[in-house]
Design a protein around this motif. Sequence first.
Motif, PDB file in Angstrom:
ATOM      1  N   GLN A  32       0.820  -1.212   0.000  1.00  0.00           N
ATOM      2  CA  GLN A  32       0.000   0.000   0.000  1.00  0.00           C
ATOM      3  C   GLN A  32       0.855   1.265   0.000  1.00  0.00           C
ATOM      4  O   GLN A  32       0.405   2.310  -0.448  1.00  0.00           O
ATOM      5  N   ALA A  33       2.074   1.159   0.470  1.00  0.00           N
ATOM      6  CA  ALA A  33       2.955   2.324   0.521  1.00  0.00           C
ATOM      7  C   ALA A  33       3.560   2.650  -0.845  1.00  0.00           C
ATOM      8  O   ALA A  33       4.125   3.721  -1.016  1.00  0.00           O
ATOM      9  N   LYS A  34       3.445   1.748  -1.795  1.00  0.00           N
ATOM     10  CA  LYS A  34       3.991   2.006  -3.132  1.00  0.00           C
ATOM     11  C   LYS A  34       3.157   3.077  -3.826  1.00  0.00           C
ATOM     12  O   LYS A  34       1.941   3.146  -3.669  1.00  0.00           O
ATOM     13  N   GLY A  35       3.818   3.906  -4.599  1.00  0.00           N
ATOM     14  CA  GLY A  35       3.198   5.080  -5.199  1.00  0.00           C
ATOM     15  C   GLY A  35       1.989   4.805  -6.063  1.00  0.00           C
ATOM     16  O   GLY A  35       0.951   5.450  -5.922  1.00  0.00           O
ATOM     17  N   HIS A  36       2.095   3.847  -6.983  1.00  0.00           N
ATOM     18  CA  HIS A  36       0.987   3.613  -7.904  1.00  0.00           C
ATOM     19  C   HIS A  36      -0.217   2.998  -7.195  1.00  0.00           C
ATOM     20  O   HIS A  36      -1.354   3.276  -7.558  1.00  0.00           O
ATOM     21  N   ILE A  37       0.012   2.198  -6.176  1.00  0.00           N
ATOM     22  CA  ILE A  37      -1.101   1.605  -5.425  1.00  0.00           C
ATOM     23  C   ILE A  37      -1.739   2.657  -4.525  1.00  0.00           C
ATOM     24  O   ILE A  37      -2.969   2.710  -4.389  1.00  0.00           O
ATOM     25  N   GLU A  38      -0.930   3.504  -3.962  1.00  0.00           N
ATOM     26  CA  GLU A  38      -1.461   4.582  -3.133  1.00  0.00           C
ATOM     27  C   GLU A  38      -2.312   5.538  -3.970  1.00  0.00           C
ATOM     28  O   GLU A  38      -3.356   6.014  -3.517  1.00  0.00           O
ATOM     29  N   SER A  39      -1.891   5.796  -5.199  1.00  0.00           N
ATOM     30  CA  SER A  39      -2.680   6.682  -6.068  1.00  0.00           C
ATOM     31  C   SER A  39      -4.015   6.038  -6.451  1.00  0.00           C
ATOM     32  O   SER A  39      -5.036   6.732  -6.540  1.00  0.00           O
ATOM     33  N   GLU A  71      -4.571  -4.495  -8.200  1.00  0.00           N
ATOM     34  CA  GLU A  71      -3.157  -4.113  -8.170  1.00  0.00           C
ATOM     35  C   GLU A  71      -2.509  -4.462  -6.835  1.00  0.00           C
ATOM     36  O   GLU A  71      -1.356  -4.901  -6.785  1.00  0.00           O
ATOM     37  N   LEU A  72      -3.250  -4.294  -5.753  1.00  0.00           N
ATOM     38  CA  LEU A  72      -2.734  -4.657  -4.430  1.00  0.00           C
ATOM     39  C   LEU A  72      -2.478  -6.160  -4.347  1.00  0.00           C
ATOM     40  O   LEU A  72      -1.412  -6.599  -3.896  1.00  0.00           O
ATOM     41  N   ASP A  73      -3.432  -6.957  -4.806  1.00  0.00           N
ATOM     42  CA  ASP A  73      -3.254  -8.412  -4.789  1.00  0.00           C
ATOM     43  C   ASP A  73      -2.127  -8.853  -5.711  1.00  0.00           C
ATOM     44  O   ASP A  73      -1.397  -9.797  -5.403  1.00  0.00           O
ATOM     45  N   HIS A  74      -1.976  -8.187  -6.838  1.00  0.00           N
ATOM     46  CA  HIS A  74      -0.885  -8.509  -7.756  1.00  0.00           C
ATOM     47  C   HIS A  74       0.469  -8.258  -7.082  1.00  0.00           C
ATOM     48  O   HIS A  74       1.389  -9.074  -7.194  1.00  0.00           O
ATOM     49  N   CYS A  75       0.579  -7.165  -6.376  1.00  0.00           N
ATOM     50  CA  CYS A  75       1.824  -6.839  -5.660  1.00  0.00           C
ATOM     51  C   CYS A  75       2.111  -7.870  -4.573  1.00  0.00           C
ATOM     52  O   CYS A  75       3.236  -8.337  -4.426  1.00  0.00           O
ATOM     53  N   VAL A  76       1.084  -8.235  -3.824  1.00  0.00           N
ATOM     54  CA  VAL A  76       1.249  -9.188  -2.721  1.00  0.00           C
ATOM     55  C   VAL A  76       1.607 -10.575  -3.245  1.00  0.00           C
ATOM     56  O   VAL A  76       2.413 -11.286  -2.644  1.00  0.00           O
TER      57      VAL A  76
END
Length: 85
Positions: A32-39, A71-76
């Motif tokens: 969640q702290a990543k820029g694109h996910i936060e946006s 996008e969050l699930d993809h990152c995780v």
Amino acid sequence: MAFRNWFSIPVVRADDEEDLVDPQGVLREKCQAKGHIESLYNKYQECNDRVNGRSKTTETCIEELFDYVAELDHCVSHSLFSKLK
């Protein structure tokens, strides 16, 4: 009585000494702290505030929510399965 013991539900107990931490929750916080996910989260919140501010609207924020969660699930997913036992 033997029939009841044979069909009993197994019970799993964790060791009391060990604090169990869900690795998915930890990874979600990091992602969640990543820029694109936060946006994407900010876009969802803006939409949600806009919809809640109106009394009669057909607009929903489902697209923004799906974009954010996907996008969050993809990152995780990149590192979750390596942390599972």
